[in-house]
Design a protein around this motif. Structure first.
Motif, PDB file in Angstrom:
ATOM      1  N   SER A 163       0.861  -1.074   0.059  1.00  0.00           N
ATOM      2  CA  SER A 163      -0.274  -0.038  -0.082  1.00  0.00           C
ATOM      3  C   SER A 163       0.811   1.301  -0.133  1.00  0.00           C
ATOM      4  CB  SER A 163      -0.917   0.023   1.195  1.00  0.00           C
ATOM      5  OG  SER A 163      -0.085  -0.148   2.417  1.00  0.00           O
ATOM      6  N   ILE A 164       0.573   2.192  -0.535  1.00  0.00           N
ATOM      7  CA  ILE A 164       1.063   3.570  -0.765  1.00  0.00           C
ATOM      8  C   ILE A 164       0.522   4.432   0.249  1.00  0.00           C
ATOM      9  CG2 ILE A 164       1.493   5.463  -2.063  1.00  0.00           C
ATOM     10  CD1 ILE A 164       1.329   3.622  -4.668  1.00  0.00           C
ATOM     11  N   ARG A 203      -0.573  11.071   0.557  1.00  0.00           N
ATOM     12  CA  ARG A 203       0.543  12.000   0.493  1.00  0.00           C
ATOM     13  C   ARG A 203       0.976  12.668   1.848  1.00  0.00           C
ATOM     14  NH1 ARG A 203       2.876  14.662  -3.611  1.00  0.00           N
ATOM     15  NH2 ARG A 203       3.576  16.819  -3.178  1.00  0.00           N
ATOM     16  N   GLU A 222       7.696  13.148   2.856  1.00  0.00           N
ATOM     17  CA  GLU A 222       8.392  13.263   1.371  1.00  0.00           C
ATOM     18  C   GLU A 222       9.615  13.866   1.752  1.00  0.00           C
ATOM     19  OE1 GLU A 222       5.596  15.179  -0.998  1.00  0.00           O
ATOM     20  OE2 GLU A 222       4.393  13.424  -1.302  1.00  0.00           O
ATOM     21  N   CYS A 259      11.888  11.691   3.198  1.00  0.00           N
ATOM     22  CA  CYS A 259      12.365  10.407   2.005  1.00  0.00           C
ATOM     23  C   CYS A 259      13.506  11.199   1.312  1.00  0.00           C
ATOM     24  CB  CYS A 259      11.207   9.997   1.479  1.00  0.00           C
ATOM     25  SG  CYS A 259      11.551   9.119  -0.022  1.00  0.00           S
ATOM     26  N   ALA A 304      11.290   7.138  -9.028  1.00  0.00           N
ATOM     27  CA  ALA A 304       9.928   7.310  -8.350  1.00  0.00           C
ATOM     28  C   ALA A 304       9.580   5.967  -7.834  1.00  0.00           C
ATOM     29  CB  ALA A 304       9.007   7.645  -9.331  1.00  0.00           C
ATOM     30  N   LYS A 305       9.936   4.785  -8.151  1.00  0.00           N
ATOM     31  CA  LYS A 305       9.534   3.512  -7.455  1.00  0.00           C
ATOM     32  C   LYS A 305      10.271   3.423  -6.167  1.00  0.00           C
ATOM     33  CE  LYS A 305       9.695  -1.399  -8.487  1.00  0.00           C
ATOM     34  NZ  LYS A 305      10.142  -2.429  -9.406  1.00  0.00           N
ATOM     35  N   GLU A 350      11.333   5.929  -4.311  1.00  0.00           N
ATOM     36  CA  GLU A 350      10.901   6.742  -3.375  1.00  0.00           C
ATOM     37  C   GLU A 350       9.526   6.201  -2.834  1.00  0.00           C
ATOM     38  OE1 GLU A 350       9.676  11.504  -3.184  1.00  0.00           O
ATOM     39  OE2 GLU A 350      10.887  10.832  -4.976  1.00  0.00           O
ATOM     40  N   ARG A 351       8.866   5.692  -3.551  1.00  0.00           N
ATOM     41  CA  ARG A 351       7.545   5.089  -3.030  1.00  0.00           C
ATOM     42  C   ARG A 351       7.922   4.036  -2.127  1.00  0.00           C
ATOM     43  NH1 ARG A 351       5.785   5.381  -8.670  1.00  0.00           N
ATOM     44  NH2 ARG A 351       6.392   3.290  -9.171  1.00  0.00           N
ATOM     45  N   LEU A 411       9.016   5.893   1.189  1.00  0.00           N
ATOM     46  CA  LEU A 411       7.877   6.393   1.848  1.00  0.00           C
ATOM     47  C   LEU A 411       7.045   5.341   2.694  1.00  0.00           C
ATOM     48  CD1 LEU A 411       6.529   8.915  -0.938  1.00  0.00           C
ATOM     49  CD2 LEU A 411       7.334   9.447   1.538  1.00  0.00           C
ATOM     50  N   SER A 412       6.938   4.100   1.932  1.00  0.00           N
ATOM     51  CA  SER A 412       5.933   2.993   2.562  1.00  0.00           C
ATOM     52  C   SER A 412       6.895   2.515   3.911  1.00  0.00           C
ATOM     53  CB  SER A 412       5.731   2.082   1.657  1.00  0.00           C
ATOM     54  OG  SER A 412       4.882   2.512   0.615  1.00  0.00           O
TER      55      SER A 412
END
Length: 371
Positions: A2-3, A6, A11, A14, A33-34, A36-37, A40-41
């Motif tokens: 799960s992301i 926002r 962020e 990160c 971007a992958k 970074e997601r 974040l998770s």
């Protein structure tokens, strides 16, 4: 996976972590971007244990796993929450269902097993997410106020002089006592059974649940070793060596022990506190049931399974031999041989390590000193 919603706050953390990381050999890119997601998770997952995250640090971004630490808000520390946690993500999508190699299931179930053998000998498993393949771990450095030293650093400093020799002796003594305590635990049999049951539940297809990871590596390396020696495949010489490897990789219950199977001094941390000197392990990805002779062979050869921390020159010294033989006597109380190098079990373990390294490195002489 799960992301998280926002969050400018997360962020920022990160982006700062990514900017502060220097890529190492074998790493995957961290500026995508992958990634970074993913980061974040991982940071968001830590907040279940820390409260609000205030900073993060990337330890590694390898092909197999991503490891970070996250520091929580100072106000949360007074509530009993940990100050810092480690979050580990395993990249392989089948990590939560495949226990054959190094990875998620071995560490998830291994940490609780190892700490059951000897209390607090490894970092504690705080939580997990099978879908995301996240493990939330105790940050060992954050649990002490004293200075931590790597056992490998103690040994690496010991290349000259009386002070250096004392450091070598101290490092070997700490290493030996840690492993002897693990391997001689009275809970070995019970914990081995529990560990195997846990892996069978998580991975019903496991062929050798809880046994050494990727056992075929050694047998493939043996084929190359035999061919290089001028012998034909499957002759008497080959079969004799194959039997030696099998005795180590699939040991009889009387010779079986459970450990993290990572004997590198780099993954053992030393702390000085009011309770004295403490040693703790920090990596359990390869937790396995194996022959007691493997760690004896590792110290005998100067930890060759970890080329970045090899002590091959030191392992030829008399003091190293003495430490190795003392450890051998600690681990194998029924020893009838004067030295570790004389024991056929240790010799078989040496051959197993050698053949594994031949397959992994492509080098037919992965270390110079061979029994």
């Amino acid at each position: 996976m799960s992301i998280p919603p926002r969050s400018p706050h997360l962020e920022t953390i990160c982006q700062q972590a990514i900017a502060g990381y220097t890529l190492k050999t074998g790493d995957s890119p961290v500026d995508t971007a992958k990634f970074e997601r993913l980061l974040l998770s991982m940071i968001a997952a830590s907040e279940k244990f820390l409260g609000k995250a205030v900073s993060a640090r990337i330890f590694s971004a390898g092909m197999r796993s991503v490891v970070i630490s996250v520091v929580g808000e100072h106000a949360e520390r007074g509530s009993g929450a940990p100050a810092t946690v480690v979050v580990k993500h395993f990249r392989r999508k089948d990590s939560a269902t495949n226990s054959g190699g190094f990875g998620y299931l071995r560490e998830k179930h291994g940490l609780s097993s190892l700490n059951s053998l000897v209390k607090s000998s490894y970092s504690q498993l705080l939580g997990w997410d099978d879908d995301a393949r996240f493990l939330i771990l105790e940050y060992v450095l954050g649990t002490h106020l004293s200075e931590f030293l790597s056992v490998s650093s103690l040994s690496e400093n010991g290349n000259a002089g009386q002070d250096a020799s004392a450091h070598i002796a101290e490092g070997l003594d700490l290493w030996s006592n840690f492993w002897a305590t693990q391997l001689n635990s009275t809970r070995q049999q019970t914990v081995q059974e529990t560990f195997q049951r846990s892996l069978v539940t998580a991975d019903a297809r496991a062929r050798y649940p809880g046994r050494m990871t990727s056992p075929q590596l050694a047998f493939k390396g043996l084929e190359k070793f035999v061919a290089d020696s001028g012998h034909s495949a499957n002759n008497a010489y080959h079969r004799e060596l194959e039997a030696q490897l099998s005795s180590i990789i699939f040991p009889d219950p009387a010779h079986s022990v459970l450990s993290s199977a990572d004997f590198s001094p780099q993954n053992m941390l030393v702390s000085q506190s009011q309770r004295g000197t403490e040693v703790r392990g920090i990596d359990a990805e390869g937790t396995a049931i194996h022959h007691w002779a493997l760690p004896v062979a590792e110290i005998l050869l100067g930890f060759p399974s970890h080329p970045e921390s090899r002590f091959e020159k030191l392992s030829t010294t008399a003091s190293w031999h003495d430490a190795c033989n003392t450890f051998y006597q600690q681990v194998y109380r029924g020893a009838t041989y004067q030295t570790a190098a004389d024991d056929p079990c240790v010799q078989a373990a040496v051959m197993t390590i050698r053949c594994t390294l031949i397959e992994q490195t492509g080098m037919l002489s992965p270390f110079n000193r061979v029994l």
